[in-house]
Design a protein around this motif. Structure first.
Motif: not given
Length: 483
Positions: A224-225, A340, A343, A345
């Motif tokens: 996610w990160v 983004f 991120c 993902k």
């Protein structure tokens, strides 16, 4: 001589002059902040496919690419006084340079290639200084509609082959994307009417997923990160005990000449955006500022292991289709790209987007770019009864498109140990500029002052043929949704 076109109330509007188009939105704040956010997302999705393709082809980091596309765009807007609605994404022109230094995307060699690209960005400073010294008026003499129109047409047609190639992976999904864009733009109401690109992406992506065309395995595995930049991928990591000065010099000498082509392409892109928005960005804020912004963005991205930046035609297509010309919207897209980039993902979700979705959306956007070039010629009443104009347009089109679709894809000029590759657009632009300067019978040095007493028929883009009253009603409907 170049003539202005007119709005329904007989207000003269030069294509690249001081008056704004009557049916366009130049301040998106009047539509409300929620709508501005959606417009920003639309611009981000428009550039995403091409932007992440460069790192995929070269071996560079996708996350770093997103980060510095966003940062580079914000830097460009700062230097251009926040006036030009341009987004800076990954440049395809330098792919050959990366391949020459790191043919298989070797991680230990890519920083040397990035060093060469960073040095190439310095050449933008030189050209920027020349434009600053001689002034915009003298520069504009070399870019009348007979030159800028065919250049803009060529940009769209050169990009068209990649759109078709993507569409062929699944024509059904591509047609769904195209149909969604057309329906939303022509028959859509309120907000739907002015976000056709985003709607096309969402609808076709969902349909592709329903047809089993999307592989989400990469999305499941992605974190996610994550940090978008790694030290070992930056140019700074080179300067240590293992530094290869010979390879560094080779990279600089090999890659720097590519900037000669990209700077010409930058001028063509600025012409396209100016024609689309009916504002002369070549004169104000000036090419010296836009070139400086493009060059600095390229240097910044390269130093941290991301691809070179360039102004994106995809986003020019979005401008032409939506008629929302506020640079704030593009800056929002840049901020989204930065967010983004942290991120993985989200990057995986976009990377999983089928090529057919990107192809269908791009097919419309690239066509809109060429349509803007045609509009530029029509609205300025370029006289094609003159042989000089026919020759200039013919050679720009044939050289730009012909070289782009040739086996080599460029004109390769060996100069000792240095190989200079000039793209078709760069060659066509140079030839057009030179011919316009030397051939007799010029129409003039630029756009004439508005002449309201001699109105000309209004011209519209193919997918924006509603009259000004209908567009005004659509804008009112959007504003009403905020209440």
């Amino acid at each position: 001589m170049a003539k202005p076109f007119t709005s329904p109330d007989n207000q003269a509007v030069p294509t690249m002059g001081a008056h704004d188009a009557p049916d366009a939105v130049y301040d998106a704040r009047t539509l409300g902040k929620p709508k501005m956010i959606v417009f920003g997302l639309q611009h981000m999705f428009a550039m995403f496919g091409a932007t992440i393709l460069v790192p995929v082809l070269t071996g560079l980091s996708v996350s770093a690419t997103l980060l510095f596309a966003g940062l580079g765009t914000l830097l460009f807007h700062f230097l251009a006084k926040g006036r030009v609605p341009a987004f800076l994404g990954s440049s395809f022109a330098f792919i050959a340079g990366y391949a020459a230094i790191a043919p298989n995307g070797e991680a230990e060699l890519l920083p040397y290639a990035c060093l060469g690209v960073a040095c190439a960005g310095l050449l933008y400073f030189v050209l920027s200084a020349l434009f600053r010294a001689f002034g915009a008026k003298r520069v504009m003499r070399f870019f009348p509609p007979i030159v800028t129109g065919p250049i803009v047409i060529s940009i769209g047609l050169i990009l068209a082959s990649s759109a078709i190639a993507n569409c062929t992976t699944n024509w059904l999904v591509a047609v769904i994307a195209i149909a969604t864009i057309v329906v939303c733009n022509i028959w859509g109401r309120g907000m739907i009417k002015i976000i056709p690109i985003l709607m096309g992406v969402v609808v076709s992506y969902v349909c592709a997923a329903a047809l089993g065309e999307v592989d989400f395995s990469g999305v499941v595995d992605a974190a996610w990160v994550g940090l978008p930049v790694l030290w070992d991928n930056t140019v700074f990591s080179l300067f240590g005990e293992g530094f290869d000065s010979g390879l560094a010099i080779t990279a600089v000498i090999t890659i720097m000449p590519i900037a000669l082509a990209t700077m010409i392409e930058h001028i063509g892109d600025m012409s396209a955006i100016s024609s689309t928005c009916n504002r002369n960005y070549i004169a104000n804020p000036g090419l010296h500022r836009t070139l400086l912004g493009d060059g600095l963005a390229t240097i910044l991205a390269s130093l941290f292991g991301a691809p070179a930046n360039t102004t994106y035609g995809e986003n020019t297509g979005v401008l032409a289709l939506t008629r929302v010309f506020d640079p704030r919207v593009v800056r929002l897209a840049a901020c989204f790209a930065i967010i983004f980039s942290f991120c993985p993902k989200f990057a995986a979700v976009i990377a999983a987007m089928p090529a057919s979705v990107i192809g269908g959306v791009s097919l419309v956007l690239y066509g809109m770019i060429s349509a803007v070039g045609i509009r530029n010629l029509v609205e300025n009443h370029v006289d094609f009864m003159k042989s000089r104009n026919v020759l200039i347009a013919a050679l720009i089109l044939v050289l730009s498109i012909g070289i782009a679709y040739s086996t080599a894809g460029a004109i390769v000029i060996p100069a000792g140990e240095i190989t200079i590759s000039l793209s078709g657009l760069a060659v066509g632009s140079l030839v057009g500029i030179v011919l316009n300067a030397v051939l007799p019978g010029k129409d003039g040095d630029g756009i004439e002052p508005a002449a309201p007493d001699k109105p000309k028929p209004e011209s519209r883009l193919p997918l924006d043929n509603l009259n000004a009253r209908e567009n005004a009603e659509a804008a009112d409907a959007v504003r009403a949704t905020d209440a």
